[in-house]
Motif scaffolding. Structure first.
Motif, PDB file in Angstrom:
ATOM      1  N   GLN A 176     -25.687 -11.051   9.908  1.00  0.00           N
ATOM      2  CA  GLN A 176     -26.707 -10.015   9.787  1.00  0.00           C
ATOM      3  C   GLN A 176     -26.185  -8.704  10.355  1.00  0.00           C
ATOM      4  O   GLN A 176     -25.525  -8.693  11.396  1.00  0.00           O
ATOM      5  CB  GLN A 176     -27.986 -10.416  10.523  1.00  0.00           C
ATOM      6  N   ILE A 177     -26.456  -7.587   9.668  1.00  0.00           N
ATOM      7  CA  ILE A 177     -26.062  -6.272  10.156  1.00  0.00           C
ATOM      8  C   ILE A 177     -27.230  -5.303  10.003  1.00  0.00           C
ATOM      9  O   ILE A 177     -28.162  -5.541   9.225  1.00  0.00           O
ATOM     10  CB  ILE A 177     -24.831  -5.711   9.404  1.00  0.00           C
ATOM     11  N   VAL A 178     -27.146  -4.213  10.773  1.00  0.00           N
ATOM     12  CA  VAL A 178     -28.140  -3.141  10.717  1.00  0.00           C
ATOM     13  C   VAL A 178     -27.440  -1.870  10.253  1.00  0.00           C
ATOM     14  O   VAL A 178     -26.339  -1.555  10.719  1.00  0.00           O
ATOM     15  CB  VAL A 178     -28.796  -2.896  12.092  1.00  0.00           C
ATOM     16  N   VAL A 179     -28.083  -1.139   9.339  1.00  0.00           N
ATOM     17  CA  VAL A 179     -27.511   0.087   8.781  1.00  0.00           C
ATOM     18  C   VAL A 179     -28.481   1.243   9.030  1.00  0.00           C
ATOM     19  O   VAL A 179     -29.686   1.105   8.805  1.00  0.00           O
ATOM     20  CB  VAL A 179     -27.241  -0.052   7.273  1.00  0.00           C
ATOM     21  N   GLY A 180     -27.965   2.381   9.496  1.00  0.00           N
ATOM     22  CA  GLY A 180     -28.806   3.557   9.727  1.00  0.00           C
ATOM     23  C   GLY A 180     -28.041   4.619  10.489  1.00  0.00           C
ATOM     24  O   GLY A 180     -26.825   4.522  10.649  1.00  0.00           O
ATOM     25  N   ARG A 181     -28.762   5.635  10.979  1.00  0.00           N
ATOM     26  CA  ARG A 181     -28.120   6.705  11.739  1.00  0.00           C
ATOM     27  C   ARG A 181     -27.848   6.310  13.184  1.00  0.00           C
ATOM     28  O   ARG A 181     -27.070   6.964  13.883  1.00  0.00           O
ATOM     29  CB  ARG A 181     -28.983   7.968  11.711  1.00  0.00           C
ATOM     30  N   GLY A 182     -28.502   5.252  13.657  1.00  0.00           N
ATOM     31  CA  GLY A 182     -28.290   4.839  15.036  1.00  0.00           C
ATOM     32  C   GLY A 182     -28.799   5.872  16.023  1.00  0.00           C
ATOM     33  O   GLY A 182     -29.589   6.746  15.682  1.00  0.00           O
ATOM     34  N   GLY A 183     -28.361   5.768  17.263  1.00  0.00           N
ATOM     35  CA  GLY A 183     -28.800   6.692  18.303  1.00  0.00           C
ATOM     36  C   GLY A 183     -29.153   5.950  19.566  1.00  0.00           C
ATOM     37  O   GLY A 183     -28.965   4.728  19.684  1.00  0.00           O
ATOM     38  N   ARG A 184     -29.682   6.692  20.507  1.00  0.00           N
ATOM     39  CA  ARG A 184     -30.062   6.083  21.782  1.00  0.00           C
ATOM     40  C   ARG A 184     -31.105   4.994  21.549  1.00  0.00           C
ATOM     41  O   ARG A 184     -32.114   5.203  20.890  1.00  0.00           O
ATOM     42  CB  ARG A 184     -30.640   7.166  22.702  1.00  0.00           C
TER      43      ARG A 184
END
Length: 294
Positions: free
Chosen positions: A197-205
């Protein structure tokens, strides 16, 4: 370092003036004309967006009128000085600023940044530059970012190749279930999925992502989750975003319910084909393909 906070909400007039400032900052002189940015993405604090929601169409309309007026003013006010310079130095006058072929495109959206405060206005604009065939270079896109945070203005600019050269396929390492290729503001990337499983996005704190995208705030911090079922090898995608995820052009159902000011995950996911083009808010597109290992 924390920045000083402000309780002053963003007014409609301030938003329009910031759009006009972005246009001025992004002017690009060519030989016979000067190009202004054509596309403007305006990001506001959720409270400001909600307060102004009823007049957003009016703000967009008056922003376009203000851009027309500013362009006309810049062309008119600079004409006399340009003519004097031409006569004195024998130089050619600065090229006239022209209206974008498709007109002004303005979108006002919610800013999902962690540290955004009421009154903050961030604008990302785009200006397409023509191809330089004589130099063997493709067309470029100029991106202009202007921000007014706690009353302090800032500007940054970058250039990107609008038609990047095709990248050679990278070898798939043993144990990779899938390959994901994409382009963001930092260039072309290839990701080999070796986790279930992976997460995709801009990320951040406070937001972990396996694929961290450098792109517009239209893409959520956690935009979608991609899961592989170890028994069947089937891939599933869960949309966690505000502005949506598409699979081969079709909108994926959202797993998030934003009702009553709360965010609830309904744990809704849909199957992903072995090959798919995944769109994030219509801004970034990822090319997914499973491997024999998958």
């Amino acid at each position: 370092m924390d920045r000083p906070s402000t309780s002053h909400p963003a007014t409609a007039r301030e938003i329009i003036l910031e759009i006009v400032r972005n246009m001025r900052e992004g002017l690009e002189p060519l030989h016979y004309s000067t190009l202004p940015p054509a596309i403007y993405h305006v990001y506001l604090h959720p409270d400001d967006l909600e307060r102004l929601r009823g007049i957003l169409p009016r703000i967009v309309d008056e922003a376009r009128r203000a851009l027309d007026a500013e362009l006309e003013s810049l062309n008119r006010s600079g004409l006399a000085d340009k003519l004097k310079l031409k006569m004195k130095l024998g130089r050619r006058a600065e090229p006239k600023i022209v209206v974008p072929d498709g007109g002004w495109q303005v979108r006002i959206l919610e800013n999902t940044e962690d540290d955004v405060e009421p009154g903050d206005v961030s604008i990302y604009s785009e200006l397409a530059l023509p191809a330089k065939d004589d130099l063997g270079a493709g067309s470029m896109t100029k991106r202009i970012t202007t921000r007014r945070l706690a009353g302090v203005e800032s500007t940054s600019q970058s250039y990107e190749n609008a038609n990047p050269a095709p990248q050679p396929a990278s070898p798939v390492p043993p144990g990779a279930f899938a390959v994901i290729e994409y382009d963001d503001n930092s260039g072309h990337k290839t990701y080999h999925m070796t986790k279930e499983q992976i997460v995709v996005g801009r990320g951040g704190r406070d937001y972990w992502t396996d694929i961290k995208l450098e792109t517009l705030p239209d893409v959520s911090r956690e935009h979608f989750r991609l899961r592989r079922d170890p028994q069947s090898g089937q891939f599933y995608i869960k949309d966690l975003s505000r502005l949506g995820t598409t699979i081969n052009g079709e909108r994926a159902p959202s797993s998030i319910d934003f009702s009553d000011g709360e965010k609830h995950d309904r744990n809704l996911e849909v199957p992903l084909p072995d090959q798919a083009r995944i769109g994030l808010a219509g801004v970034v597109f990822l090319d997914f393909r499973s491997t024999p290992n998958g």
